[in-house]
Structure formats: structure tokens, C-alpha cells
Design an enzyme around this catalytic site. Structure first.
Site, short mmCIF file in Angstrom:
data_model
loop_
_atom_site.label_atom_id
_atom_site.label_comp_id
_atom_site.label_asym_id
_atom_site.label_seq_id
_atom_site.Cartn_x
_atom_site.Cartn_y
_atom_site.Cartn_z
N GLU A 1 6.99 3.60 -6.14
CA GLU A 1 7.28 2.54 -5.18
C GLU A 1 6.87 1.20 -5.77
OE1 GLU A 1 3.50 2.40 -2.25
OE2 GLU A 1 4.67 4.23 -2.07
N SER B 1 -8.00 -0.78 -4.53
CA SER B 1 -7.80 0.67 -4.55
C SER B 1 -6.56 1.09 -3.77
CB SER B 1 -9.04 1.40 -4.03
OG SER B 1 -9.26 1.03 -2.69
N GLY B 2 -5.64 0.15 -3.54
CA GLY B 2 -4.33 0.51 -2.97
C GLY B 2 -4.33 0.62 -1.47
N ALA B 3 -3.39 1.41 -0.95
CA ALA B 3 -3.24 1.52 0.50
C ALA B 3 -4.50 2.10 1.11
CB ALA B 3 -2.04 2.40 0.82
N ASP B 4 -4.95 1.51 2.20
CA ASP B 4 -6.17 1.94 2.89
C ASP B 4 -5.88 3.24 3.65
OD1 ASP B 4 -8.20 2.25 4.84
OD2 ASP B 4 -8.68 0.12 4.66
N PHE B 5 -6.60 4.32 3.28
CA PHE B 5 -6.29 5.59 3.94
C PHE B 5 -6.65 5.58 5.43
CE2 PHE B 5 -9.68 6.53 0.68
CZ PHE B 5 -10.79 6.44 1.50
#
Ligand code: CO8
Length: 279
Positions: free
Chosen positions: A157, A67-71
Site C-alpha cells: 500500500e 511505527s505505522g498504523a496505530d493498532f
């Protein structure tokens, strides 16, 4: 093969001509922090250096590829008082630009054939890395790729400015990027992005990973593997210059957004479930 430090979210092993990297944190849908992306880059370097490796295989676990960058990691970078930065620019050069440019570069220049076993959806930076892979297999038709840059106050990006138009066509890339629209299975198939759908039910990532690896083993039987690397180098030469150029342009453009703070506000809303992606 000499090892490197361990990471609890990412495992790796070599198996014959294959270097296997697996994301193993399904509880948070394999979201990755900055350090994890750096680790992925380091693993790619390890595979690059190993003369017995010809294929680097990316696998995951659970219902999402990543799920991408960890918030939570982003909130940590924002609130970290243990490091004193001279300015916001300095902070985001460390926490965003350096990391992002490094892992993207590792994928762009990787000399081994990059194979992605897409067990589920991929989002953001992780989806950007999937788009830099040479061959993608899907577990079933539930997979999608989402690049939610417009929803998060970011810009393209991970080389997506080049990789998405290249793989899907420029107008399709515009439509999905501008309106935060996922690339669903049909689009992934029509464009040839996915080479084969293994058609397995969702809770079977491990079976899928094993099936892909078994099939790869039989596919490479009898091949002269240095030819594969020679062809990778030639095929890579088609786009490597534009990818290298865009990697630098993307992070420098993005930096302004991080310094201005809009991505932080939006990531924090995502973390507190006040903001959602339209899927
Ligand atoms: N970070 C941290 N935790 C996450 C993330 C994430 N990105 N995604 C999911 N999780 C966690 C959830 O908080 C939840 O944990 P808990 O059970 O403790 O509440 C668990 O995983 C399951 O998630 P959901 O309950 O939300 O599952 P749903 O099926 O309802 O929704 C979604 C799945 C749609 C994926 C939803 O979780 C979501 O929108 N996640 C955020 C995706 C996202 O926007 N990622 C960032 C993309 S942008 C990017 O990657 C570029 C950043 C550049 C920085 C790079 C530095 C090198």
C-alpha cells in the site's frame, strides 16, 4: 499562512522556504491513526498552496520515525458501534480505502520537494510515505524501513508496489516484501535511498532535525528556488502515472483482506504482543 486544525501528534510550522511537519508522539513510537494520516495529507495540501514554500520537511521525535498504523486505532474502528455501516465493505471503504488513498495521493502529487529526516525506523504506511519522499537523510545507521504486509495479512500500500522496485530494484523489493524483511541501513545506502548519514547517537532527534535544517538553509542559499520546483515537476513526471494507477489498485486489492478480517486478527495479536515482527 492560514492555519488548519491542530493535532496533538503532529505539529507544523513554516520557516522561510521550508514547511516543517513533525511527528511528536514518541511514547507510542509515533504510530498514527487514520485521522492522523488524513491530517498529514491536509498539511501537504497547505504546503502546496503556500507560494513561499519550496521544500516540505518531515521530521519526527524519539527513537522511531513512525511505527505505522496505530493498532489501537484499528481496534477502535473495528469495535466502533457509534457508526452503523451497511456492510463490512462499507466500513472498510471509510476506515481504510478512503483514508489510505487520500494520504498516498497527497504525497504522490505534492508539488514541493519532499525531504525526510529519518531519525529512526519507519514501519508500514509511514514507511510507505518515507519511500515517496524525494530526499532522505538519516540520523545514524540504526534506521530501517519495514513493510510488514505479509505478517499482517495485507498487501502493498501507499504506492510501495511502484516505489520499492523503483528505489531498490524489483528482486530486492520481492525478497523484503515476501519475507517481511526490513530494509536495513546498508541496503538504504547502497541503493542511494539515503543521501547522507548525519551519524548522531540515538537520543538526539532534536539535534539531528536542527542540523539537517541548518544544512538545508546553507544549501539553498543563492539558488533560484522556482527552478527547484520546475525540476521537481519534471522528475515527478517520470513515475506519477504509474503511482496514480497503483494507488487505486492497491486499496481495492487490500479491501478484500480487511473485509475478510485477517488484518484485524493479526493487528490484535500485535497489540497483545502475541505476534512480533522479525527485525
Ligand atoms: N500502534 C500503537 N502503539 C504502538 C505501535 C503501533 N503501531 N507501535 C508501538 N506502539 C507502542 C507499544 O504498544 C508500546 O506502548 P506501551 O509502552 O504502552 O506498551 C510503545 O509503543 C513502545 O513499543 P514496544 O514496547 O513494542 O517497543 P519495541 O522497541 O519493543 O518494538 C516495534 C518496536 C517493533 C516497532 C513494535 O512496537 C511493533 O512491532 N509495533 C507495530 C508496528 C506495526 O506493525 N505497525 C503497523 C504497520 S502496517 C501499516 O502501517 C498499514 C496499515 C494500514 C492502515 C492505514 C490507515 C490509513
Amino acid at each position: 499562512m492560514p492555519g488548519i486544525r491542530k493535532n496533538e501528534k503532529i505539529r507544523y510550522r513554516a520557516a522561510g522556504p521550508f514547511f516543517i511537519i513533525q511527528l511528536v508522539k514518541p511514547e507510542n513510537l509515533n504510530a498514527l491513526e487514520g485521522e492522523d494520516y488524513i491530517y498529514l495529507g491536509e498539511l501537504l495540501e497547505l504546503a502546496d498552496k503556500d507560494p513561499n514554500v519550496y521544500f516540505t520537511v518531515l521530521q519526527s521525535s524519539g527513537r522511531f520515525f513512525s511505527s505505522g498504523a496505530d493498532f489501537k486505532g484499528i481496534a477502535k474502528a473495528q469495535g466502533d458501534s457509534s457508526v452503523e455501516y451497511a456492510s463490512e465493505t462499507s466500513k472498510w471503504l471509510s476506515n481504510f480505502v478512503a483514508r489510505n488513498v487520500y494520504v498516498t495521493d497527497a504525497f504522490i502529487k505534492h508539488s514541493k520537494v519532499l525531504i525526510c529526516c529519518l531519525n529512526g525506523p519507519a514501519i508500514g504506511m509511514s514507511a510507505a510515505l518515507v519511500a515517496l519522499c524525494d530526499i532522505v537523510y538519516s540520523m545514524n545507521d540504526k534506521v530501517y524501513l519495514l513493510y510488514p504486509f505479509a505478517n499482517l495479512g495485507l498487501v502493498t500500500e501507499g504506492g510501495t508496489t511502484v516505489s520499492l522496485p523503483l528505489k531498490f530494484g524489483i528482486n530486492t523489493a520481492y525478497e523484503h516484501l515476501m519475507f517481511n524483511k526490513p530494509f536495513k541501513y546498508d541496503t538504504l545506502c547502497e541503493s542511494g535511498f539515503i543521501s547522507k548519514n548525519f551519524n548522531m547517537p540515538s537520543p538526539s532527534s532534536e539535534t539531528f532535525n536542527t542540523a539537517v535544517l541548518d544544512e538545508l538553509r546553507s544549501k539553498v542559499e543563492g539558488l533560484y528556488l522556482p527552478s527547484c520546483l520546475g525540476m521537481k515537476k519534471l522528475l515527478q513526471s517520470n513515475h506519477i502515472d504509474s503511482l496514480n494507477k497503483i494507488n487505486s489498485m492497491e486499496v481495492n486489492e487490500s479491501l478484500k483482506y480487511w473485509v475478510d478480517g485477517e488484518p484485524l486478527r493479526r493487528f490484535s495479536q500485535l497489540g497483545s504482543k502475541q505476534r512480533k515482527h522479525r527485525l
